[in-house]
Design a protein around this motif. Structure first.
Motif, PDB file in Angstrom:
ATOM      1  N   ALA A 106       3.723  -1.578   9.681  1.00  0.00           N
ATOM      2  CA  ALA A 106       3.399  -0.702   8.551  1.00  0.00           C
ATOM      3  C   ALA A 106       3.756  -1.352   7.218  1.00  0.00           C
ATOM      4  O   ALA A 106       2.993  -1.255   6.252  1.00  0.00           O
ATOM      5  N   HIS A 107       4.896  -2.036   7.146  1.00  0.00           N
ATOM      6  CA  HIS A 107       5.300  -2.643   5.874  1.00  0.00           C
ATOM      7  C   HIS A 107       4.342  -3.747   5.444  1.00  0.00           C
ATOM      8  O   HIS A 107       4.076  -3.927   4.261  1.00  0.00           O
ATOM      9  N   ALA A 108       3.777  -4.477   6.397  1.00  0.00           N
ATOM     10  CA  ALA A 108       2.812  -5.530   6.071  1.00  0.00           C
ATOM     11  C   ALA A 108       1.497  -4.919   5.581  1.00  0.00           C
ATOM     12  O   ALA A 108       0.884  -5.414   4.624  1.00  0.00           O
ATOM     13  N   GLU A 149       8.930  -9.040   6.522  1.00  0.00           N
ATOM     14  CA  GLU A 149       9.469  -9.130   7.883  1.00  0.00           C
ATOM     15  C   GLU A 149      10.049  -7.781   8.269  1.00  0.00           C
ATOM     16  O   GLU A 149      10.430  -7.012   7.389  1.00  0.00           O
ATOM     17  N   PRO A 150      10.184  -7.482   9.532  1.00  0.00           N
ATOM     18  CA  PRO A 150      10.003  -8.357  10.694  1.00  0.00           C
ATOM     19  C   PRO A 150       8.522  -8.544  11.040  1.00  0.00           C
ATOM     20  O   PRO A 150       7.677  -7.709  10.724  1.00  0.00           O
ATOM     21  N   PHE A 151       8.257  -9.679  11.680  1.00  0.00           N
ATOM     22  CA  PHE A 151       6.911 -10.017  12.121  1.00  0.00           C
ATOM     23  C   PHE A 151       6.588  -9.306  13.429  1.00  0.00           C
ATOM     24  O   PHE A 151       7.467  -9.043  14.229  1.00  0.00           O
ATOM     25  N   ASP A 152       5.329  -9.051  13.645  1.00  0.00           N
ATOM     26  CA  ASP A 152       4.829  -8.569  14.925  1.00  0.00           C
ATOM     27  C   ASP A 152       3.469  -9.225  15.104  1.00  0.00           C
ATOM     28  O   ASP A 152       2.534  -8.933  14.349  1.00  0.00           O
ATOM     29  N   LEU A 153       3.361 -10.128  16.047  1.00  0.00           N
ATOM     30  CA  LEU A 153       2.119 -10.871  16.233  1.00  0.00           C
ATOM     31  C   LEU A 153       1.029 -10.053  16.923  1.00  0.00           C
ATOM     32  O   LEU A 153      -0.145 -10.406  16.857  1.00  0.00           O
ATOM     33  N   ASP A 154       1.411  -8.967  17.566  1.00  0.00           N
ATOM     34  CA  ASP A 154       0.421  -8.142  18.265  1.00  0.00           C
ATOM     35  C   ASP A 154      -0.285  -7.151  17.344  1.00  0.00           C
ATOM     36  O   ASP A 154      -1.470  -6.881  17.509  1.00  0.00           O
TER      37      ASP A 154
END
Length: 93
Positions: free
Chosen positions: A19-21, A10-15
């Protein structure tokens, strides 16, 4: 011993994947693991204990450095080195 790791960052970004993901997925996909499944809301991978634990260490360090504010993970024992299921090891079949 075989382990399964499940994780989210996290944090999530649906768009757009943060970078962390992206870094966390790259770590898992590049590790010597099998049964890797990455998705927008959770990721899983399986492998030998040493390989999973090494991947988790790299995942935490690199995802936090790339801006993750939270990493949720779960690690389960799923079998021995031969792939025998953990329930079978306890005498349950």
């Amino acid at each position: 011993m075989r382990l399964r790791v499940e994780f989210t960052t996290e944090p999530f970004d649906l768009d757009e994947a943060p970078a962390h993901a992206v870094v966390a997925r790259e770590v898992i996909q590049g590790a010597a693991l099998d049964a890797v499944d990455v998705g927008p809301f959770g990721n899983t991978a399986e492998g030998g204990a040493d390989e999973v634990l090494d991947a988790v260490d790299a995942l935490l360090r690199r995802a936090l450095a790339a801006g993750a504010t939270r990493v949720s993970l779960q690690v389960n024992v799923i079998g021995d080195a031969t792939g025998q299921d953990a329930a079978e090891e306890g005498g349950k079949k």
